[in-house]
Design an enzyme around this catalytic site. Sequence first.
Site, short mmCIF file in Angstrom:
data_model
loop_
_atom_site.label_atom_id
_atom_site.label_comp_id
_atom_site.label_asym_id
_atom_site.label_seq_id
_atom_site.Cartn_x
_atom_site.Cartn_y
_atom_site.Cartn_z
N GLU A 227 3.32 4.51 -10.67
CA GLU A 227 3.05 3.32 -9.87
C GLU A 227 1.55 3.06 -10.00
O GLU A 227 0.73 3.76 -9.39
CB GLU A 227 3.42 3.57 -8.41
CG GLU A 227 4.09 2.35 -7.77
CD GLU A 227 4.72 2.68 -6.43
OE1 GLU A 227 5.95 2.60 -6.32
OE2 GLU A 227 3.96 3.03 -5.52
N CYS B 259 -0.37 7.67 -10.21
CA CYS B 259 -0.65 6.61 -9.24
C CYS B 259 -2.13 6.27 -9.26
O CYS B 259 -2.98 7.16 -9.30
CB CYS B 259 -0.23 7.05 -7.84
SG CYS B 259 -0.24 5.69 -6.66
N TYR C 193 -1.62 -0.05 -10.36
CA TYR C 193 -1.96 -1.46 -10.19
C TYR C 193 -3.20 -1.77 -11.01
O TYR C 193 -4.08 -0.94 -11.13
CB TYR C 193 -2.28 -1.78 -8.72
CG TYR C 193 -1.16 -1.62 -7.74
CD1 TYR C 193 -1.43 -1.50 -6.39
CD2 TYR C 193 0.16 -1.58 -8.15
CE1 TYR C 193 -0.42 -1.36 -5.45
CE2 TYR C 193 1.18 -1.44 -7.23
CZ TYR C 193 0.90 -1.32 -5.90
OH TYR C 193 1.91 -1.17 -4.98
N TYR D 17 0.86 -1.20 0.00
CA TYR D 17 0.00 0.00 0.00
C TYR D 17 0.89 1.25 0.00
O TYR D 17 1.89 1.30 0.73
CB TYR D 17 -0.90 0.02 1.25
CG TYR D 17 -1.95 -1.06 1.21
CD1 TYR D 17 -3.20 -0.84 0.64
CD2 TYR D 17 -1.69 -2.34 1.73
CE1 TYR D 17 -4.16 -1.84 0.58
CE2 TYR D 17 -2.64 -3.35 1.68
CZ TYR D 17 -3.88 -3.09 1.09
OH TYR D 17 -4.82 -4.09 1.03
N SER D 18 0.48 2.22 -0.80
CA SER D 18 1.21 3.49 -0.81
C SER D 18 0.96 4.21 0.51
O SER D 18 -0.18 4.27 0.99
CB SER D 18 0.71 4.39 -1.93
OG SER D 18 0.90 3.76 -3.16
#
Length: 404
Positions: free
Chosen positions: A402, A362, A404, A183-184
């Site tokens: 970044e 992100c 996902y 997790y960021s």
Amino acid sequence: MAYSETKVVLGGLAHIPIIIGFFYLIRRQYSFGAMLRTGNNALSEKVSSAPSKPAAPAKPAAPAKPAAPAKPAAPAKPAAPAKPAAPAKPAAPAKPAATAKPAAAKKPHSEVPVNTYKPKAPFTGTVTENYSALKEGAIGKVQHITFDLSGGDPEFKYVEGQSCGILAAGEDAKGKPHRPRLYSIASTRYGDNFAGNTLSLCVRQLQYEKDGETINGVCSTYLCNLSPGDKVKISGPVGKEMLLPEEEDSNIIMLATGTGIAPMRAYLRRMFEPTEIEKHNWKFKGKAWLFMGAPKTANLLYNDDFEHYKSKFPENLRYTKAISREQQNTKGGRMYIQDRVLEHADEIFNMIENPKTHIYLCGLKGMEPGIDEAMTTAAAAKGLDWAELRPKLRKAGRWHAETY
Ligand code: NAP
């Protein structure tokens, strides 16, 4: 006659000292007047304007020459050494600059901590708070969760833009411990309480339908249901991809969808939160531009904070929203951040042409092709090829993604 001639000659000679004395007095009088005049000029320049200071010393230097007596020499002294002494000082910093070279050769971010706690030997943090980050009427469940990191040996330290691993309690279907999920981190290194011993996350509970059944994500559900006091296994910190540049005059373009806002929240707090600014010596002087994608207004995460920063720092922060289910793009479809990028393509490209500009992405992986497409169009309008430019930006450490 010869006697009287001698007398005359001697008499004449006797007047010579008187004549010399007379001329000496006249000259002395003149020199003193000149000294007074130059003294007054120097004083008036000093008062009138500082930059003209260096001009003053030149003048007294000239009259000082004929003035053999000690007195006129005195004003000449302070004039000459005082001013040149100042410019001589700036020369000194040249040395530290030279000695600073080895430090500059150091890799950027080389001191950023990585993997202090590995998944096999994680740190145990304690939940201090867990609250909804959404407003009334929002879709889904997104929580802001904070962990106390104090007591670690070594200490669990991190910087803005890093991530951490969470090891959910329990076991998987094969009876093995759950693998860590990344997790960021949504807080700055000082944490939300500015004490430097906490870490915060912004977590959406993953939910999807399978065979008519709602499946809840293992780790996100575990996190979203935590209560203050609960113990959680945390690994990390990890990642250097999303770190902020050290230069205070950098420009930062941020493209976030949903919980992809996490690192951006940390950046914006570092840049604009007053207590943060007091804590560190890093004073942001560049332009920051946040593009935020959310399905509904109620889903805009940390929106009040960002609006507040924008009102306090209108010269330094722009905030552009793409609210997919409330706004439409020019084709009548859902408004996504790539549509906003296209709208502002010119300005974005002008910023990118500045080597001090960094871009951060992100969130959803799905936004990347859309962003690329928008950038390709924008670049072409400027006669540039985005497919060539993007790898260059990445190589220069200015393109940070970044997803996902
Ligand atoms: P969300 O609240 O559902 O918002 C995502 C927004 O993006 C919605 O407005 C959505 O629109 C829009 N969207 C959907 N498809 C898109 C596309 N192809 N291009 C651009 N925008 C699109 O988001 P979320 O559930 O929090 O999801 C965030 C995602 O980011 C998750 O997948 C999460 O794993 C990931 N994430 C990654 C990191 C990381 O890499 N460090 C950190 C945090 C989160 P519609 O739904 O209306 O179509």
